[in-house]
Design an enzyme around this catalytic site. Sequence first.
Site, mmCIF file in Angstrom:
data_model
loop_
_atom_site.group_PDB
_atom_site.id
_atom_site.type_symbol
_atom_site.label_atom_id
_atom_site.label_comp_id
_atom_site.label_asym_id
_atom_site.label_seq_id
_atom_site.Cartn_x
_atom_site.Cartn_y
_atom_site.Cartn_z
ATOM 1 N N TYR A 103 -4.846 -1.868 -4.582
ATOM 2 C CA TYR A 103 -5.975 -2.682 -4.431
ATOM 3 C C TYR A 103 -6.660 -3.132 -6.043
ATOM 4 C CZ TYR A 103 -5.887 -4.000 0.244
ATOM 5 O OH TYR A 103 -5.298 -4.297 1.383
ATOM 6 N N GLU A 190 -0.636 12.252 20.654
ATOM 7 C CA GLU A 190 -0.091 11.053 20.066
ATOM 8 C C GLU A 190 -0.805 9.893 20.232
ATOM 9 O OE1 GLU A 190 3.862 10.313 21.913
ATOM 10 O OE2 GLU A 190 3.833 8.232 20.728
ATOM 11 N N ASP A 246 4.139 11.645 24.390
ATOM 12 C CA ASP A 246 4.937 10.850 25.375
ATOM 13 C C ASP A 246 5.954 11.269 25.656
ATOM 14 O OD1 ASP A 246 2.777 8.840 25.604
ATOM 15 O OD2 ASP A 246 3.741 7.276 24.474
#
Lengths: 418, 328
Positions: A103, A190, A246
Site C-alpha cells: 500500500y 479450520e 472438515d
Amino acid sequence: MSVPALPQALVPIPRDDSGGAALSQIEALLESILDAISNGVELTIPYRTARSARGEDRGCRVVRFPGRTAQEAERFEAIFRIIELSHEALVSGNLITKRNIYYQNIDIFKSQAVVDDIVDNLALTLGVGRGDLNIVAASKALISGDIEFMMRSGAVVHCGLSRDSGVLLPSINSLDKIDFRAAQWLLVIEKEATFRTLAASQFTHNCRAGQGVIITAKGFPDLATRRFLCSISSLRPELRLFALVDFDPYGIAILRTYQNGSKRLGHEDDVTVPHMRWLGIRSRDIISHIPTIFDDLPVASHVTKSQSSQELSSQESLAYSEVDPRFEIGRPAKRRRVENTRDPSDSILLLTQGDRKKALDLMNDICARDEIDLEARDLLQELQRMLMMDTKAEIQAVDDFGNITDWLDEKLGELCLQ
Amino acid sequence: MSKQYLTAHTVDQAHPAEIFSLSPTPTSLFSASGSSALHIHSTIDPSFPIQQVIPGVHKLGCHHVVTARDGVGNTAASVGFGGEVKIWTRKDTGWELHWEVTPAKSNGGDVWAVALSTDEGYLACTTSDGRIHVWDIAGREIIQTYETGGGGGAGSFAMAVDLSRDGKLTASGHANGAVYVFNNDAGRLAYSLSGLTKPVRTVSFSPGCRKLAAAGNAGIIAIYDMANGEHVGNLSTPSDRPAWITSLDWNDSGEYLLSGSLDGKVKVWDVIRGVCVATHSETDGALWCVRWLTKNERALAPGMSRGEMFCAAGASRSISFYREATGT
C-alpha cells in the site's frame, strides 16, 4: 476443579537473532550494487524463483538494471525497493508487513501478489526465512483463551477478553513473553464460525478436559500462524496441539500443511508442527452419526422427503405389515429440527469429482514418501474410507444442533489422557 | 423359520489395512485391502490358509477385486485407488498378471466398480462420471460404453456394477440413487429403476437372471423383476436402526441374499418370504464386503456339513467364515 500445576506458565520468547545473518547478506548485496553504480557497470541482483502456486517458473537467476526489457527494469526496481525496506526494518528492529509494503508503494508493485512473490523469492535466494527479513504477513489468524501476550513494545494482550471474536494472532517475533497460565491444550480449528461459537461460549475455560486455547487460521494456514505454532510447540512442549478440520480432502490437506509444511514455501524453516494430533472429524464420527442423519441425506431431486419416508413404510409388498417403529421415534426429533436452523445433515455430502481427484493427489503424495509411518497410514486409511463411503462432512456434522462442546469435551478428554 | 450360522474360522489380521473386497473362485478366495498386496486364500482347507500373496499390486490400496460368478476360476480383476485395473490369470504356478488398464487407457473418468462375466471374457467397469465400459479381455478393447448422464460423461458416480450370468444384462448403481439395467445384445438401456433415492452401493443379479437386488445408503434392499423392470419388493428389518448396506450376494440357489453393512452386521435374507433369517454382528466396525463361497462337493472337515458357507470382511482387517449349523 483442581488444575494440575504446570511448570513455569510464563515463557520468554527468545529474540530471533538469525536476522543478523540476513542483515549482513542484505548489506553485502546493497554494497555490490553501490560498487556497480560507482564503476558504471550493469546492476545485478541474484534472484531465484520458487515455482509459484500458479505454476509460473521463469527460472531467471539474476535481475539486471537497466536490463534488456522495460519489464526487467521495473522488476529490478520492485526487488530493490523490498531489499531497501527489509534493510530499514532490520536496522531499526521493527517489523514490516507485506500489506504495508504494497500500500505504500502501489505504483511500484502492481498487486499484493507481486509483493508476496518477491518477498518469498528473496528469502529463498538469500537462504533465510521470510521472517528473518523482518517482513511478516499480517496474520489472518484469531486466537482465544486464557493466555496473555507480553509484546516487545510493552503492551499486554489478554486473549480471553474479546470473547466472541478472539484477538488477531500477533507475529511471534513481536512477542516478549507468553503467560500460558493453566492452558494444557491448543486446538486449531479450520472453520472460523466454529471458532467464534466456541469463543463466545468460553469453551476454552469450561472444557472438561482442562483449560486450553483455540486458534483459527480460517482455512489454509498462513506462514505467521504456522511459525507461531512451531515456536510455542518447542518453547512449551507440555502444551498438547490438536487440529479440528472438515472430513474432506481439503481438511486433510490443511492438517498436513500444519504437520509437514507446504510445497511452495518448502524453503521456510521452523514452520511445521509434526506432533499436532488430528482430533477430527473422522470417518468413525460420521459412521456413528449415520442413524441420526439417516432420514435427511441428500435425496434425488425428483423425490420429496415425504415420499421417501412413505416409500419405506408402504412399499412392503413382500411380507410384513407392522408399522416401522422408527417413525414413532423419529417424530419428536423432527420437530426439534424445525426449531433449529442448523441441521447436521446439511453438513454431510457426496464427494465431487474434484474432491476425489484431490483425495487421490493427497494419497499419492503420502505414498511418495520413503517411510510411511503410523500417522501417514492413518491419513491414508481415512482417505480410502472417504472414497469408499463417497462422503465428506463438515465440522458441523458432529455437533448437536449447533453445540459441539460435548463432542469436543469427549475427544479432548480421550486424547489428553493418552 | 430362522437359520443358524456358526463361525467356522476367522483369519485374524488378514491384511495390514482394512479389507475392502472379497471374491471367490471354486477353490479359493481373493481378498483386497487398503494395503498394496492381493491375498489368495485356499477355501478347500478348513483353516483357509494363504495360497498366494501378490505384493505391490496397487500402490494406493485396492478397493475392488472380482472373479466370475459360476466361472471356472481362471481369471480375476482388481482395481486400485489410483484408478488402474489389473487382470489376473491362473497358471499352474499360481496367479499372474495378464494385462493392465492404466487410468489413461480407460477412456476418461476413474474406474471404480468392476464385474466379470461368467465366461470370463468380458469386464464391465464403472467410472466416477457415471459411464460403464465393457472390455473384451482377449481383444483388450472396449466393445461397449453405456452413458448414464445424457452423454459426455456427466452422469452420477457409478458405485456398483453387475453382469447377469447369462451375459444378457448389465446393471449399474449410482450415487444419486439411480439403478440402470442395460440389454447387452441391443447395447442400450432396458430399465431405469426407481425406488432407492439414496446412493446405491451394490447391485446383484440373481443366479437365474430373473431378479436384481440393489441396496445402499437407504438401508433397505430393493428387489426388481427383470422380466418387466418392476419393483417387486423391499427387504428390511423394521426393528433395527438402518445402516448403509455396502455389499449383497445371492446364494447359488437364488433363495437367499447375503448383505453386509457399515454397522458391522451381516444378514441372510429369505427372498421369497421377504424376511431376515440370520444376523451376525460380531465383527468390530464397518463391513465392506460379504460373499458366499462356491459350494463344495464334500465337507471341509469331519463334522462339518456340505452346506453353504459365506465370508465377511471390513474395518476389522480379519476375514470371518461362517457355515450353516447342522443337526438342530
